[in-house]
Scaffold this motif. Sequence first.
Motif, PDB file in Angstrom:
ATOM      1  N   VAL A 139       0.682  -1.107   0.002  1.00 50.63           N
ATOM      2  CA  VAL A 139      -0.135   0.068  -0.032  1.00 50.63           C
ATOM      3  C   VAL A 139       0.643   1.101  -0.150  1.00 50.63           C
ATOM      4  CG1 VAL A 139      -1.691   1.181   1.428  1.00 50.63           C
ATOM      5  CG2 VAL A 139      -1.981  -1.077   1.106  1.00 50.63           C
ATOM      6  N   PHE A 140       2.094   1.129   0.718  1.00 49.61           N
ATOM      7  CA  PHE A 140       2.850   2.295   0.784  1.00 49.61           C
ATOM      8  C   PHE A 140       3.248   2.612  -0.599  1.00 49.61           C
ATOM      9  CE2 PHE A 140       7.660   2.971   0.710  1.00 49.61           C
ATOM     10  CZ  PHE A 140       7.405   4.356   1.172  1.00 49.61           C
ATOM     11  N   SER A 141       3.930   1.567  -1.181  1.00 46.53           N
ATOM     12  CA  SER A 141       4.544   1.625  -2.621  1.00 46.53           C
ATOM     13  C   SER A 141       3.497   2.274  -3.514  1.00 46.53           C
ATOM     14  CB  SER A 141       5.042   0.174  -2.994  1.00 46.53           C
ATOM     15  OG  SER A 141       6.028  -0.252  -2.090  1.00 46.53           O
ATOM     16  N   SER A 142       2.388   2.002  -3.418  1.00 42.46           N
ATOM     17  CA  SER A 142       1.341   2.340  -4.297  1.00 42.46           C
ATOM     18  C   SER A 142       0.966   3.953  -4.311  1.00 42.46           C
ATOM     19  CB  SER A 142       0.047   1.550  -4.034  1.00 42.46           C
ATOM     20  OG  SER A 142      -0.923   1.637  -5.089  1.00 42.46           O
ATOM     21  N   SER A 196       4.354  -3.042  10.315  1.00 42.07           N
ATOM     22  CA  SER A 196       3.143  -3.044   9.506  1.00 42.07           C
ATOM     23  C   SER A 196       2.596  -1.452   9.751  1.00 42.07           C
ATOM     24  CB  SER A 196       1.923  -3.749   9.956  1.00 42.07           C
ATOM     25  OG  SER A 196       2.236  -5.217   9.329  1.00 42.07           O
ATOM     26  N   ALA A 197       2.437  -1.102  11.218  1.00 42.70           N
ATOM     27  CA  ALA A 197       2.047   0.314  11.708  1.00 42.70           C
ATOM     28  C   ALA A 197       3.029   1.437  11.038  1.00 42.70           C
ATOM     29  CB  ALA A 197       1.952   0.258  12.932  1.00 42.70           C
ATOM     30  N   ILE A 198       4.292   1.266  11.030  1.00 38.58           N
ATOM     31  CA  ILE A 198       5.050   2.197  10.551  1.00 38.58           C
ATOM     32  C   ILE A 198       4.931   2.571   9.198  1.00 38.58           C
ATOM     33  CG2 ILE A 198       7.485   2.564   9.720  1.00 38.58           C
ATOM     34  CD1 ILE A 198       8.422   0.970  12.489  1.00 38.58           C
ATOM     35  N   PHE A 199       4.647   1.332   8.239  1.00 39.19           N
ATOM     36  CA  PHE A 199       4.433   1.619   6.862  1.00 39.19           C
ATOM     37  C   PHE A 199       3.059   2.319   6.584  1.00 39.19           C
ATOM     38  CE2 PHE A 199       8.030  -1.147   5.932  1.00 39.19           C
ATOM     39  CZ  PHE A 199       8.624  -0.599   5.057  1.00 39.19           C
ATOM     40  N   LEU A 200       2.083   1.828   7.433  1.00 41.44           N
ATOM     41  CA  LEU A 200       0.819   2.528   7.355  1.00 41.44           C
ATOM     42  C   LEU A 200       0.911   4.034   7.800  1.00 41.44           C
ATOM     43  CD1 LEU A 200      -1.640  -0.153   8.896  1.00 41.44           C
ATOM     44  CD2 LEU A 200      -1.432   0.481   6.533  1.00 41.44           C
ATOM     45  N   VAL A 201       1.501   4.317   8.932  1.00 44.51           N
ATOM     46  CA  VAL A 201       1.679   5.724   9.245  1.00 44.51           C
ATOM     47  C   VAL A 201       2.346   6.539   8.069  1.00 44.51           C
ATOM     48  CG1 VAL A 201       3.011   7.128  10.904  1.00 44.51           C
ATOM     49  CG2 VAL A 201       1.725   5.196  11.795  1.00 44.51           C
ATOM     50  N   ILE A 202       3.381   6.180   7.467  1.00 45.06           N
ATOM     51  CA  ILE A 202       4.165   6.781   6.405  1.00 45.06           C
ATOM     52  C   ILE A 202       3.172   6.980   5.331  1.00 45.06           C
ATOM     53  CG2 ILE A 202       6.045   6.682   4.718  1.00 45.06           C
ATOM     54  CD1 ILE A 202       7.615   4.973   6.979  1.00 45.06           C
ATOM     55  N   LEU A 216      -0.561  10.588   2.111  1.00 44.15           N
ATOM     56  CA  LEU A 216      -2.064  10.883   1.803  1.00 44.15           C
ATOM     57  C   LEU A 216      -2.607  12.145   2.162  1.00 44.15           C
ATOM     58  CD1 LEU A 216      -3.971   7.530   2.263  1.00 44.15           C
ATOM     59  CD2 LEU A 216      -2.887   8.362   0.167  1.00 44.15           C
ATOM     60  N   ARG A 217      -2.002  12.545   3.511  1.00 42.20           N
ATOM     61  CA  ARG A 217      -2.558  13.780   4.224  1.00 42.20           C
ATOM     62  C   ARG A 217      -2.061  15.011   3.359  1.00 42.20           C
ATOM     63  NH1 ARG A 217      -1.440  15.101  10.322  1.00 42.20           N
ATOM     64  NH2 ARG A 217      -2.965  16.899  10.519  1.00 42.20           N
TER      65      ARG A 217
END
Length: 242
Positions: A154-157, A226-232, A237-238
């Motif tokens: 998701v991060f890469s996308s 997982s959380a680190i990549f989601l936060v990034i 997105l923000r």
Amino acid sequence: MNTIIYKELSAYFSSLAAYVTIAIFLVVLGLFLWVFPQSSILEYGYASLDSLFGTIPYLFMFLIPAISMRSFSEEKKEGTFELLATKPLTDWQILLGKFFAILLVVLIALLPTLVYYTSVYQLGNPVGNIDTGAVIGSYVGCVLLASVFTAIGVFSSSITKNQIVAFAIAVFLCFFFFNGFNSLSQLLSLQYISFFISNLGVDEHYQSVGRGVLDTRDLVYFISVSAIFLVITRTILRSRKW
């Protein structure tokens, strides 16, 4: 968030690509498990699914990026994220909706592999002569591994409009986090901190869970990465500088 999950699942399974991707995953896994002599269960002489759980991480490195590459790249390319952002949804709801939708697709792809467990269970001598606890632990490890790779995908996308580029970045990062730290730990100049470095990698914790003992440290590791990549990703997105 449920709306996003439903939307993503509907979009994915409305195309033939979803079924082809999952079918390729299962066929390749079956070949490694039953046909190729280097990893075939039939060549082991005892009931074990070690080759299955040893192969899954490497197939996940391609399966999950293939599923996740469109999650944000497509939105960016078609300019539909702005429309999505106008709905009464927070960035976290959009992100987690896509994250859990992809994870559900991976779990759906993983479910048919239970047939392999049933087959090996019946082939055991006597019947049932298989370490079920280790198998359960390995499946838990697969789910945790899928969550890390999904967060990476998701991060890469989220950082590119090109789905192929997103796929390539995700494959590289998944491979690095799974094997890269182990390789670094084996360097002569880093031997004095090899244990610390190897524990930064996913493989060390995946193998630990696969032994059938769910250590809190392993669980914290998978959740943290997982959380680190989601936060990034949420930070990207923000900014919305697309």
